[in-house]
Design a protein around this motif. Structure first.
Motif, PDB file in Angstrom:
ATOM      1  N   VAL A 137      13.918  15.837 -19.136  1.00  0.00           N
ATOM      2  CA  VAL A 137      13.613  14.614 -18.384  1.00  0.00           C
ATOM      3  C   VAL A 137      12.177  14.744 -17.900  1.00  0.00           C
ATOM      4  CG1 VAL A 137      14.189  13.184 -16.398  1.00  0.00           C
ATOM      5  CG2 VAL A 137      16.011  14.345 -17.658  1.00  0.00           C
ATOM      6  N   CYS A 138      11.369  13.698 -18.111  1.00  0.00           N
ATOM      7  CA  CYS A 138       9.956  13.730 -17.727  1.00  0.00           C
ATOM      8  C   CYS A 138       9.646  12.576 -16.790  1.00  0.00           C
ATOM      9  CB  CYS A 138       9.058  13.639 -18.961  1.00  0.00           C
ATOM     10  SG  CYS A 138       9.339  14.932 -20.185  1.00  0.00           S
ATOM     11  N   GLY A 139       8.730  12.814 -15.871  1.00  0.00           N
ATOM     12  CA  GLY A 139       8.353  11.772 -14.933  1.00  0.00           C
ATOM     13  C   GLY A 139       7.113  12.153 -14.156  1.00  0.00           C
ATOM     14  N   VAL A 140       6.648  11.220 -13.330  1.00  0.00           N
ATOM     15  CA  VAL A 140       5.487  11.450 -12.477  1.00  0.00           C
ATOM     16  C   VAL A 140       5.846  11.018 -11.063  1.00  0.00           C
ATOM     17  CG1 VAL A 140       4.496   9.182 -13.073  1.00  0.00           C
ATOM     18  CG2 VAL A 140       3.018  10.974 -12.122  1.00  0.00           C
ATOM     19  N   GLY A 141       5.419  11.813 -10.088  1.00  0.00           N
ATOM     20  CA  GLY A 141       5.719  11.512  -8.697  1.00  0.00           C
ATOM     21  C   GLY A 141       4.786  12.273  -7.787  1.00  0.00           C
ATOM     22  N   THR A 142       5.167  12.378  -6.517  1.00  0.00           N
ATOM     23  CA  THR A 142       4.326  13.082  -5.557  1.00  0.00           C
ATOM     24  C   THR A 142       5.100  14.227  -4.908  1.00  0.00           C
ATOM     25  OG1 THR A 142       4.923  11.563  -3.756  1.00  0.00           O
ATOM     26  CG2 THR A 142       2.960  11.038  -5.051  1.00  0.00           C
ATOM     27  N   VAL A 143       4.383  15.318  -4.652  1.00  0.00           N
ATOM     28  CA  VAL A 143       4.910  16.477  -3.936  1.00  0.00           C
ATOM     29  C   VAL A 143       4.118  16.592  -2.638  1.00  0.00           C
ATOM     30  CG1 VAL A 143       5.322  18.959  -3.996  1.00  0.00           C
ATOM     31  CG2 VAL A 143       5.496  17.614  -6.106  1.00  0.00           C
ATOM     32  N   ASN A 144       4.736  16.203  -1.545  1.00  0.00           N
ATOM     33  CA  ASN A 144       4.027  16.128  -0.257  1.00  0.00           C
ATOM     34  C   ASN A 144       2.717  15.353  -0.393  1.00  0.00           C
ATOM     35  OD1 ASN A 144       5.848  17.429   1.477  1.00  0.00           O
ATOM     36  ND2 ASN A 144       5.137  19.449   0.845  1.00  0.00           N
ATOM     37  N   GLY A 145       2.793  14.247  -1.128  1.00  0.00           N
ATOM     38  CA  GLY A 145       1.651  13.357  -1.272  1.00  0.00           C
ATOM     39  C   GLY A 145       0.747  13.638  -2.439  1.00  0.00           C
ATOM     40  N   HIS A 146       0.930  14.740  -3.137  1.00  0.00           N
ATOM     41  CA  HIS A 146       0.085  15.103  -4.279  1.00  0.00           C
ATOM     42  C   HIS A 146       0.768  14.685  -5.580  1.00  0.00           C
ATOM     43  CE1 HIS A 146      -2.666  17.607  -1.872  1.00  0.00           C
ATOM     44  NE2 HIS A 146      -1.584  17.939  -1.188  1.00  0.00           N
ATOM     45  N   GLN A 147       0.052  13.953  -6.422  1.00  0.00           N
ATOM     46  CA  GLN A 147       0.621  13.491  -7.683  1.00  0.00           C
ATOM     47  C   GLN A 147       0.813  14.653  -8.657  1.00  0.00           C
ATOM     48  OE1 GLN A 147      -1.898   9.973  -8.868  1.00  0.00           O
ATOM     49  NE2 GLN A 147       0.131   9.074  -9.148  1.00  0.00           N
ATOM     50  N   LEU A 148       1.918  14.572  -9.411  1.00  0.00           N
ATOM     51  CA  LEU A 148       2.252  15.636 -10.363  1.00  0.00           C
ATOM     52  C   LEU A 148       3.128  15.061 -11.470  1.00  0.00           C
ATOM     53  CD1 LEU A 148       2.299  18.744 -11.024  1.00  0.00           C
ATOM     54  CD2 LEU A 148       4.411  18.844  -9.678  1.00  0.00           C
ATOM     55  N   VAL A 149       2.790  15.409 -12.712  1.00  0.00           N
ATOM     56  CA  VAL A 149       3.628  15.070 -13.866  1.00  0.00           C
ATOM     57  C   VAL A 149       4.553  16.254 -14.123  1.00  0.00           C
ATOM     58  CG1 VAL A 149       3.653  14.564 -16.346  1.00  0.00           C
ATOM     59  CG2 VAL A 149       1.902  13.537 -14.872  1.00  0.00           C
ATOM     60  N   ALA A 150       5.840  15.978 -14.323  1.00  0.00           N
ATOM     61  CA  ALA A 150       6.807  17.072 -14.491  1.00  0.00           C
ATOM     62  C   ALA A 150       7.701  16.828 -15.695  1.00  0.00           C
ATOM     63  CB  ALA A 150       7.670  17.223 -13.239  1.00  0.00           C
ATOM     64  N   CYS A 151       7.983  17.916 -16.419  1.00  0.00           N
ATOM     65  CA  CYS A 151       8.984  17.937 -17.488  1.00  0.00           C
ATOM     66  C   CYS A 151      10.037  18.961 -17.081  1.00  0.00           C
ATOM     67  CB  CYS A 151       8.367  18.330 -18.821  1.00  0.00           C
ATOM     68  SG  CYS A 151       7.016  17.255 -19.369  1.00  0.00           S
ATOM     69  N   VAL A 152      11.281  18.533 -16.999  1.00  0.00           N
ATOM     70  CA  VAL A 152      12.355  19.407 -16.531  1.00  0.00           C
ATOM     71  C   VAL A 152      13.424  19.524 -17.608  1.00  0.00           C
ATOM     72  CG1 VAL A 152      14.066  19.844 -14.744  1.00  0.00           C
ATOM     73  CG2 VAL A 152      11.926  18.702 -14.150  1.00  0.00           C
ATOM     74  N   MET A 153      13.664  20.725 -18.091  1.00  0.00           N
ATOM     75  CA  MET A 153      14.686  20.956 -19.097  1.00  0.00           C
ATOM     76  C   MET A 153      16.046  21.100 -18.430  1.00  0.00           C
ATOM     77  SD  MET A 153      12.725  23.510 -21.759  1.00  0.00           S
ATOM     78  CE  MET A 153      13.677  22.897 -23.163  1.00  0.00           C
ATOM     79  N   ASP A 154      17.077  20.620 -19.097  1.00  0.00           N
ATOM     80  CA  ASP A 154      18.439  20.661 -18.569  1.00  0.00           C
ATOM     81  C   ASP A 154      19.315  21.440 -19.544  1.00  0.00           C
ATOM     82  OD1 ASP A 154      21.084  20.052 -17.639  1.00  0.00           O
ATOM     83  OD2 ASP A 154      20.292  18.276 -16.635  1.00  0.00           O
ATOM     84  N   ALA A 155      19.770  22.622 -19.114  1.00  0.00           N
ATOM     85  CA  ALA A 155      20.512  23.512 -20.004  1.00  0.00           C
ATOM     86  C   ALA A 155      21.901  22.999 -20.358  1.00  0.00           C
ATOM     87  CB  ALA A 155      20.615  24.903 -19.389  1.00  0.00           C
ATOM     88  N   ARG A 156      22.384  21.958 -19.694  1.00  0.00           N
ATOM     89  CA  ARG A 156      23.700  21.413 -20.037  1.00  0.00           C
ATOM     90  C   ARG A 156      23.680  20.732 -21.398  1.00  0.00           C
ATOM     91  NH1 ARG A 156      24.943  17.179 -15.727  1.00  0.00           N
ATOM     92  NH2 ARG A 156      22.752  16.717 -16.203  1.00  0.00           N
ATOM     93  N   PHE A 157      22.515  20.280 -21.841  1.00  0.00           N
ATOM     94  CA  PHE A 157      22.376  19.548 -23.097  1.00  0.00           C
ATOM     95  C   PHE A 157      21.930  20.504 -24.201  1.00  0.00           C
ATOM     96  CE2 PHE A 157      20.972  16.695 -26.276  1.00  0.00           C
ATOM     97  CZ  PHE A 157      21.476  15.436 -26.002  1.00  0.00           C
ATOM     98  N   ARG A 158      22.864  20.861 -25.086  1.00  0.00           N
ATOM     99  CA  ARG A 158      22.567  21.768 -26.207  1.00  0.00           C
ATOM    100  C   ARG A 158      21.877  23.043 -25.724  1.00  0.00           C
ATOM    101  NH1 ARG A 158      25.530  21.606 -30.001  1.00  0.00           N
ATOM    102  NH2 ARG A 158      26.848  20.805 -28.354  1.00  0.00           N
ATOM    103  N   MET A 159      22.298  23.556 -24.561  1.00  0.00           N
ATOM    104  CA  MET A 159      21.726  24.769 -23.974  1.00  0.00           C
ATOM    105  C   MET A 159      20.208  24.665 -23.806  1.00  0.00           C
ATOM    106  SD  MET A 159      22.513  27.408 -22.500  1.00  0.00           S
ATOM    107  CE  MET A 159      21.365  28.503 -21.710  1.00  0.00           C
TER     108      MET A 159
END
Length: 287
Positions: A110-132
């Motif tokens: 899952v990929c997205g863009v948001g803020t971490v304590n006000g700082h912008q950051l693009v993130a890609c997060v892998m999910d091990a439930r889906f095909r490990m």
């Protein structure tokens, strides 16, 4: 006869009546695989899914975004459309559909863009439930598009790895994603932008051999299994017994392959400090 007469009473009683049986809802309790403690799932979630013994239970991609990013700040990217079954592997489309129904995800990332304590950051997060969390064409393309977006908008990027490696059902196509993701991260780096790689349990195979180890900051969660080949294969190859903590985050930190091992409770603060340093302190967010 004497032994039978003085037999000790049983400590437990088995109730066979259906009326007396109490059904425990699925998911109400969670058992820690490390210390074997059984606790309420809600209590565990309130502690960021970290057991009292320090064991970090796996997170879903949505849980990861919720824990790291400011509430309501995330905009999720659509996954690029790729050929789902390039090798026409037997039963592969059915397994993908099964994982999609079970997890509610389109793919293992899952990929997205948001803020971490006000700082912008693009993130890609892998999910091990889906095909490990295995890396196929869809995962590689999603990382490439997210990093391309970060480079275009001059934003830092982070990838949370949780994977068994390259996806067997896609063969060479899967292995090509190692080069693709590495190429886009190189372009991101050449633009002078920040990449934080966070390795969670497990990070193995082609993922550890490509984008997971290319960060400006390479960090991991405590106890995470990180490596390329399996322990048994390495021992058979070098004909030596490896240390008990081999391929753990702590071992790699001592060997200089990681910059830090960060507990889940400290992760948002850790990211905020790195992002503030990268931004030159222009964003006065509260830590």
């Amino acid at each position: 006869m004497v032994q039978a007469f003085f037999r000790k009473p049983k400590k437990f009683v088995t109730l066979t009546s259906k009326e007396q049986r109490v059904d425990v809802p699925v998911g109400l309790m969670t058992k820690c695989p490390k210390c074997k403690l059984i606790q309420y799932t809600k209590q565990l979630e309130a502690n960021l899914r970290v057991c009292t013994c320090g064991y970090h239970h796996p997170l879903t991609a949505q849980e990861r975004f919720s824990q790291l990013f400011d509430e309501g700040s995330v905009t999720y990217f659509e996954l690029p459309q790729v050929k789902a079954d390039p090798l026409q592997f037997q039963d592969y489309p059915e397994k993908l559909k099964g994982d999609q129904v079970r997890t509610g995800l389109e793919e293992a990332i899952v990929c997205g863009v948001g803020t971490v304590n006000g700082h912008q950051l693009v993130a890609c997060v892998m999910d091990a439930r889906f095909r490990m969390g295995s890396m196929g064409a869809a995962v590689g393309s999603a990382i490439a598009e997210a990093v391309r977006y970060a480079t275009k908008h001059r934003l830092p990027v982070t990838i949370f790895s949780a994977s068994g490696g390259a996806r067997m059902q896609e063969g060479m196509v899967s292995l090509m994603q190692m080069a693709k993701s590495s190429l886009f991260l190189k372009q991101h780096s050449d633009a002078g932008l920040l990449y934080i790689s966070c390795m969670t349990h497990p990070t193995t195979g082609g993922v550890s051999a490509s984008f997971a180890m290319l960060g400006d900051f390479n960090i991991a969660e405590p106890g995470a299994l990180i490596g390329f080949a399996g322990r048994r294969i390495i021992e058979q190859t070098i004909r030596e017994k490896l240390p008990e903590d081999f391929q753990t985050a702590e071992f790699l930190l001592q060997a200089g392959q990681l910059d830090d091992v960060v507990t889940r409770h400290d992760l948002k603060t850790y990211y905020t400090r790195i992002l503030m340093m990268h931004a030159g302190g222009t964003n006065h967010a509260t830590i």
